[in-house]
Scaffold this motif. Structure first.
Motif: not given
Length: 285
Positions: A208-236
């Motif tokens: 369960l601890g593994m899945f909590v960490l996995n979900l945090f990385m997949a559902v929270v961190l990954t969208p944030i990183v790609f949203w920032m990257f996509g915004g920077l790329l579109t702006g550039a």
């Protein structure tokens, strides 16, 4: 047999670091498969059905789900099976990269008996989710609405609260106990629900601890990183193009290509973790 939740949860990022070229190939595979599904969706469903789908507000009501499937007919079932097949091929590649890293040909992508078994596992997982989450949630919603309609709104609130906790607890328990079914099936070449269930005995909280960490990385961190990257790329791209329509379209196209890669990263995180956990419990592999 020692299980390290953190080590298992971090297997996804480690896999992407070890196989960056494979990650790009997996993303391209998912993008091509997504395009195929969209084409099939356009061909199989008429304009009226596509409009109905766009306007549908889905709930946990089983009757609504059954009515939708009945309305869409066999085409919907075919699309679901194709989606499961795509997930099975992608999961097979990720599991192979973790459990058999030496088999790196074709970015670990295959289409064989392993993928067929993972396809069956995907259907089993969806059925389990239906029976332990969707149907109980729908029944709970119906019961709550009935009690509230009888004028006992206070009791209805308590039923919704306690029942909701029960459904969440049941879903978590069954999900964790079956969480190693995919890597076990892949490693052993057979589907054994009982063995997969027994394998997780005594490791519930670690998994369960593994899945909590996995979900945090997949559902929270990954969208944030790609949203920032996509915004920077579109702006550039917009800055380079000076706001011209061509460069605006290029920016939108770049974001369309980024989205499948983001989903692929999420899939790697959620698939590689259980594979590493299985390997920890089977150090002979």
């Amino acid at each position: 047999m020692a299980l390290s939740s953190v080590a298992a949860a971090l297997e996804g990022p480690r896999t992407m670091r070890r196989h960056p070229a494979s990650l790009l190939v997996w993303g391209a595979f998912y993008w091509a498969a997504l395009m195929l599904l969209w084409v099939l969706l356009y061909v199989a469903f008429g304009e009226e059905v596509r409009r109905d789908l766009a306007q549908t507000h889905f709930t946990a009501d089983p009757k609504e789900v059954l009515d939708l499937v009945k309305h869409l007919g066999g085409a919907m079932a075919l699309l679901i099976l194709l989606a499961a097949a795509i997930c099975a091929v992608l999961a097979g590649a990720i599991l192979r990269s973790v459990l058999h890293p030496e088999q790196s040909r074709a970015a670990y992508l295959r289409l064989g008996a392993d993928e067929v078994r993972l396809f069956v596992v995907a259907l089993i997982t969806w059925l389990a989710a239906l029976f332990v989450t969707a149907i109980p949630s729908g029944l709970l919603t119906l019961l709550t609405a009935t009690v509230a309609g009888a004028g006992a709104s206070g009791l209805a609130g308590w039923i919704a609260f306690i029942g909701g906790l029960a459904v969440i607890g049941l879903s978590m328990w069954v999900g964790v106990r079956l969480s190693l079914l995919s890597p076990q099936t892949f490693a052993e070449g057979r589907i054994n629900l009982r063995e997969a269930w027994v394998l997780t005995h005594g490791h519930f909280w670690g998994l369960l601890g593994m899945f909590v960490l996995n979900l945090f990385m997949a559902v929270v961190l990954t969208p944030i990183v790609f949203w920032m990257f996509g915004g920077l790329l579109t702006g550039a791209i917009a800055l380079i193009g000076g706001g011209s329509k061509l460069f605006v379209l290029l920016g939108l196209l770049a974001n369309l290509l980024i989205a499948p890669l983001a989903f692929t990263v999420q899939t790697v995180i959620l698939t590689a973790g259980p594979a590493r956990a299985y390997r920890q419990l089977h150090p002979d592999i």
